[in-house]
Scaffold this motif. Structure first.
Motif, PDB file in Angstrom:
ATOM      1  N   ALA A 178       0.805  -1.298   0.058  1.00  0.00           N
ATOM      2  CA  ALA A 178       0.187  -0.147   0.215  1.00  0.00           C
ATOM      3  C   ALA A 178       0.920   0.944   0.306  1.00  0.00           C
ATOM      4  O   ALA A 178       0.547   2.243  -1.013  1.00  0.00           O
ATOM      5  CB  ALA A 178      -0.997   0.179   1.131  1.00  0.00           C
ATOM      6  N   GLN A 179       1.831   1.383   0.774  1.00  0.00           N
ATOM      7  CA  GLN A 179       2.943   2.215   0.612  1.00  0.00           C
ATOM      8  C   GLN A 179       3.443   2.511  -0.358  1.00  0.00           C
ATOM      9  O   GLN A 179       3.634   3.364  -0.658  1.00  0.00           O
ATOM     10  CB  GLN A 179       3.719   1.926   1.917  1.00  0.00           C
ATOM     11  N   ALA A 180       3.856   1.792  -1.292  1.00  0.00           N
ATOM     12  CA  ALA A 180       4.241   1.314  -3.085  1.00  0.00           C
ATOM     13  C   ALA A 180       2.918   2.108  -3.660  1.00  0.00           C
ATOM     14  O   ALA A 180       3.360   3.290  -4.426  1.00  0.00           O
ATOM     15  CB  ALA A 180       4.838   0.210  -3.203  1.00  0.00           C
ATOM     16  N   GLU A 181       2.332   1.918  -3.931  1.00  0.00           N
ATOM     17  CA  GLU A 181       0.883   2.261  -4.312  1.00  0.00           C
ATOM     18  C   GLU A 181       0.837   3.704  -3.961  1.00  0.00           C
ATOM     19  O   GLU A 181       0.615   5.010  -4.911  1.00  0.00           O
ATOM     20  CB  GLU A 181      -0.521   1.424  -4.136  1.00  0.00           C
ATOM     21  N   ARG A 182       1.033   4.606  -2.773  1.00  0.00           N
ATOM     22  CA  ARG A 182       0.802   5.732  -2.123  1.00  0.00           C
ATOM     23  C   ARG A 182       2.196   6.360  -2.378  1.00  0.00           C
ATOM     24  O   ARG A 182       2.074   8.107  -3.180  1.00  0.00           O
ATOM     25  CB  ARG A 182       0.505   6.037  -0.664  1.00  0.00           C
ATOM     26  N   ASP A 183       2.670   5.763  -2.794  1.00  0.00           N
ATOM     27  CA  ASP A 183       4.067   6.204  -3.193  1.00  0.00           C
ATOM     28  C   ASP A 183       4.192   7.076  -4.711  1.00  0.00           C
ATOM     29  O   ASP A 183       4.417   7.650  -5.642  1.00  0.00           O
ATOM     30  CB  ASP A 183       5.686   5.475  -3.083  1.00  0.00           C
ATOM     31  N   ALA A 184       3.552   5.627  -5.308  1.00  0.00           N
ATOM     32  CA  ALA A 184       3.428   6.473  -7.455  1.00  0.00           C
ATOM     33  C   ALA A 184       2.793   7.434  -6.714  1.00  0.00           C
ATOM     34  O   ALA A 184       2.526   7.863  -8.175  1.00  0.00           O
ATOM     35  CB  ALA A 184       2.728   4.567  -7.239  1.00  0.00           C
ATOM     36  N   LEU A 185       1.048   7.170  -6.634  1.00  0.00           N
ATOM     37  CA  LEU A 185       0.285   8.290  -6.621  1.00  0.00           C
ATOM     38  C   LEU A 185       1.055   9.621  -6.004  1.00  0.00           C
ATOM     39  O   LEU A 185       0.536  10.495  -6.367  1.00  0.00           O
ATOM     40  CB  LEU A 185      -1.014   8.136  -5.695  1.00  0.00           C
ATOM     41  N   ASP A 186       1.804   9.767  -4.897  1.00  0.00           N
ATOM     42  CA  ASP A 186       2.547  11.105  -4.532  1.00  0.00           C
ATOM     43  C   ASP A 186       3.768  11.073  -5.855  1.00  0.00           C
ATOM     44  O   ASP A 186       3.699  12.197  -5.512  1.00  0.00           O
ATOM     45  CB  ASP A 186       3.418  10.917  -3.513  1.00  0.00           C
ATOM     46  N   ALA A 187       3.851  10.708  -6.886  1.00  0.00           N
ATOM     47  CA  ALA A 187       5.037  10.687  -8.397  1.00  0.00           C
ATOM     48  C   ALA A 187       3.960  11.524  -8.992  1.00  0.00           C
ATOM     49  O   ALA A 187       4.409  12.385  -9.904  1.00  0.00           O
ATOM     50  CB  ALA A 187       5.764   9.977  -8.126  1.00  0.00           C
ATOM     51  N   LEU A 188       3.530  11.386  -9.151  1.00  0.00           N
ATOM     52  CA  LEU A 188       2.288  12.662  -9.927  1.00  0.00           C
ATOM     53  C   LEU A 188       1.305  13.465 -10.096  1.00  0.00           C
ATOM     54  O   LEU A 188       2.366  14.493  -8.857  1.00  0.00           O
ATOM     55  CB  LEU A 188       0.341  11.342 -10.275  1.00  0.00           C
ATOM     56  N   SER A 189       1.807  14.740 -11.030  1.00  0.00           N
ATOM     57  CA  SER A 189       1.585  15.965 -10.929  1.00  0.00           C
ATOM     58  C   SER A 189      -0.018  16.063 -11.284  1.00  0.00           C
ATOM     59  O   SER A 189      -0.175  17.124 -10.696  1.00  0.00           O
ATOM     60  CB  SER A 189       2.181  16.544 -12.051  1.00  0.00           C
ATOM     61  N   THR A 190      -0.817  14.995 -10.891  1.00  0.00           N
ATOM     62  CA  THR A 190      -2.458  15.154 -10.840  1.00  0.00           C
ATOM     63  C   THR A 190      -2.340  14.830  -8.959  1.00  0.00           C
ATOM     64  O   THR A 190      -2.275  14.012  -8.989  1.00  0.00           O
ATOM     65  CB  THR A 190      -2.855  14.111 -11.463  1.00  0.00           C
ATOM     66  N   GLY A 191      -3.241  16.393  -8.367  1.00  0.00           N
ATOM     67  CA  GLY A 191      -3.839  16.155  -7.436  1.00  0.00           C
ATOM     68  C   GLY A 191      -5.071  15.241  -7.755  1.00  0.00           C
ATOM     69  O   GLY A 191      -5.733  15.036  -8.023  1.00  0.00           O
ATOM     70  N   ILE A 192      -4.503  13.651  -7.070  1.00  0.00           N
ATOM     71  CA  ILE A 192      -5.941  12.907  -5.754  1.00  0.00           C
ATOM     72  C   ILE A 192      -6.244  12.871  -4.786  1.00  0.00           C
ATOM     73  O   ILE A 192      -5.240  13.287  -3.942  1.00  0.00           O
ATOM     74  CB  ILE A 192      -4.780  11.773  -6.538  1.00  0.00           C
ATOM     75  N   ILE A 193      -7.504  13.280  -4.836  1.00  0.00           N
ATOM     76  CA  ILE A 193      -7.809  13.138  -3.217  1.00  0.00           C
ATOM     77  C   ILE A 193      -9.542  11.626  -2.764  1.00  0.00           C
ATOM     78  O   ILE A 193      -9.973  11.732  -4.205  1.00  0.00           O
ATOM     79  CB  ILE A 193      -8.865  14.167  -2.296  1.00  0.00           C
TER      80      ILE A 193
END
Length: 375
Positions: A178-193
């Protein structure tokens, strides 16, 4: 007497499983193991064999300094000879090294003697290639070696300890994934909530938090969205409509510098959320995307992923496919083989319901036009 013992044993079994979800309970569980086997203390540790490193210690009436001493003496600890035995095998320390010989070691002088410990029962609870979890139950010289009755009590509890440890390690693996998934999402320039059904924030990546600051929005996991009423009310209206109607909604948000952020809110789709849950408020109900409208191609890919339940890896593949002219170029961009890329694209096409590269690109282009109606 027997009834009282069984009650204690059942309570201890429950505590062992409770410790899977609350690691702070392991100390109490280990103290319970020591008490029920007429011992003074117990400890459990995870040990990485390849690196000769303890990855965790749980202590039940063990001096916390013992943790550091075990780490210091793990090579010369004579009780470590128990590691050669298979998982589930109960080993008595006196069978590994007699007490007179043990007393001549630095391990005894620095680790055992200060705690008035002399005898131990050791068992490898979990044994994986390169990693194991071991349980030590220890007692004083005056109490003497473990007898068969105490060993039988411990043996009856070991299946529960083993299952609890396996669950603990599995949960650790899930958290790492799950942390790896969050790290991948954090690398995106798109804001995701992501929001739950009560419109509380469940997750916000770093870009979403940054975009929120630009809009004076407070975006904190576990809290309601807060900030300028006009923006907050607009987001809430889009969330309510997305959950109610099952369709996405968009609007533009102006930053102080005059540049606009595109906001798109869509209901969460995916088979994982079709099943009943005992924790409905913790399930994501909608996802909001915040993107600089000059970079809405990535947002379109992210929205497509949210709608059709694409994994993070599949999102990266879909984005690369839209930015390349053919499969060979996409494979090079991703650093994977064409066969691996084909496996990914087959799943992506099936989830989205398209028949090939061209239809995928068209689907994302259509979403991009929705994100920016001026296109």
């Amino acid at each position: 007497m027997a009834a009282g013992f069984e009650q204690r044993r059942e309570a201890l079994v429950g505590l062992i499983y409770d410790a899977v979800l609350d690691a702070s309970l392991w100390s109490a569980a280990l103290e319970g193991l020591a008490d029920i086997t007429h011992s003074a203390a117990a400890l459990m540790h995870g040990y990485c064999v390849d690196r000769k490193l303890y990855t965790f210690h749980n202590l039940g009436r063990i001096d916390p300094e013992c943790k550091h001493r075990h780490e210091l003496y793990h090579v010369t600890n004579p009780w470590m000879r128990s590691s050669r035995f298979p998982a589930g095998r109960i080993v008595h320390s006196d069978d590994l090294i007699g007490l007179p010989e043990l007393k001549r070691t630095a391990f005894y002088d620095d680790v055992l003697r200060p705690q008035n410990l002399a005898h131990g029962t050791i068992v490898n609870v979990v044994s994986r290639p390169g990693f194991r979890v071991s349980l030590n139950v220890e007692r004083s010289e005056k109490s003497g070696p473990f007898n068969e009755r105490d060993a039988a009590i411990l043996r009856s509890l070991l299946p529960h300890v083993r299952r609890a440890c396996e669950l603990r390690l599995r949960m650790h693996d899930y958290r790492e994934a799950a942390q790896a998934e969050r790290d991948a999402l954090d690398a995106l320039s798109t804001g995701i909530i992501t929001f739950d059904a009560g419109q509380r924030v469940l997750f916000a990546n770093s870009s979403a938090r940054m975009r929120g600051e630009e809009l004076s929005l407070r975006v904190v996991a576990g809290s309601d969205l807060s900030g300028p009423p006009g923006i907050v009310n607009g987001v809430r209206a889009l969330l309510a409509d997305a959950v109610r109607s099952g369709t996405a909604g968009t609007r533009r948000l102006s930053r102080p510098n005059g540049r606009e952020i595109g906001l798109t809110v869509t209901p969460v789709r995916g088979r994982a959320f079709d099943h009943p849950s005992h924790h409905r408020t913790a399930s994501p109900a909608a996802i909001a995307l915040l993107v600089d409208l000059s970079h809405n191609g990535e947002a379109a890919s992210a929205l497509l992923a949210a709608r059709h339940g694409l994994t993070t890896a599949e999102l990266r593949v879909a984005t690369a496919l839209t930015q390349s002219s053919d499969m060979r170029t996409a494979a090079v961009m991703l650093g994977i083989s064409r066969n691996t890329l084909k496996s990914h694209t087959k799943r992506i096409y099936a989830k989205i319901g398209v028949r090939g590269h061209a239809e995928l690109v068209q689907s994302i282009a259509d979403i991009a036009r929705v994100l920016d109606p001026s296109m």
